[in-house]
Design an enzyme around this catalytic site. Structure first.
Site: not given
Ligand code: IMP
Length: 203
Positions: A11, A73, A159
């Site tokens: 989200a 990603d 995150g």
């Molecule tokens: P994926 O790209 O779905 O494998 O997961 C990316 C993960 O990195 C997210 O679930 C967050 O934990 C972290 N992440 C990626 N971008 C952000 C951001 O802009 N702010 C904070 N956490 C981030």
């Protein structure tokens, strides 16, 4: 208006893409669609794996035509943790129920006196699906440098935002207004590169 399938159920990402690419109409990854595998060792591998998986599924099961598929990603790379959690950012500390606790655990893993430098990395993969566009999937990237705060600060973003202080600021992404994050974040920079590439491939 370009219609794009977003291959994510995160989200936080979704909110950001809608703000960063207002000229794109996003179709959301359906709740009944399968989880997209991300088994690569690098952000780029995972972004391409997700975009190709989503495109193949949509071509068979999609309910409306789209011009392309977008996958993100991304993650937080901490120098003192050898670049971790990196590609494993979404899977870090799965025993903990929320990011306040995950962020505190991550901060506790830093050896005393270690560098607190870190960066957010975002790789976007875009796969064209329609006649308006042509060509193979491609990737673009964006990063933002910063340091880790001493504790979780602020409720904005998602995150790891509450522990990341971008260079040039004293507040975390969790404390800064969303507009500030959107002017300098890894995702904003990758979106700017994507906009340029799309302008070149839309015919
Ligand atoms: P994926 O790209 O779905 O494998 O997961 C990316 C993960 O990195 C997210 O679930 C967050 O934990 C972290 N992440 C990626 N971008 C952000 C951001 O802009 N702010 C904070 N956490 C981030």
């Amino acid at each position: 208006m370009l219609k794009v399938l977003l291959a994510s159920r995160n989200a936080g990402k979704l909110r950001e893409f809608s703000a960063l690419l207002p000229e794109v109409q996003f179709v959301l990854w359906p709740t009944h669609a399968p989880e997209l595998p991300e088994t690569g060792a690098f952000f780029q591998d995972n972004a391409l794996q997700k975009v190709e998986g989503a495109r193949a599924w949509w071509l068979e099961h999609g309910t409306e035509p789209v011009d392309g598929v977008l996958a993100d990603d991304s993650g937080l790379c901490v120098d003192a943790l050898w670049g971790g959690p990196g590609v494993l950012s979404a899977r870090f500390a799965p025993d903990l129920a929320n990011y306040t606790d995950r962020n505190r655990r991550l901060l506790a893993m830093l050896p005393e006196g270690a560098s607190r430098s870190a960066r957010f990395v975002c790789i976007l993969a875009f796969a064209p699906t329609a006649g308006r566009m042509q060509g193979q999937p491609f990737t673009v990237s964006g990063t933002v440098e910063g340091t880790l705060a001493l504790d979780h600060r602020g409720d904005g973003g998602f995150g790891y935002d509450p522990i990341f202080i971008p260079d040039g600021y004293a507040q975390t992404f969790g404390e800064l207004p969303a507009g500030t994050k959107h002017s300098l974040s890894h995702r904003a920079r990758a979106c700017a590169a994507l906009r340029e590439r799309l302008a070149a491939v839309i015919r």
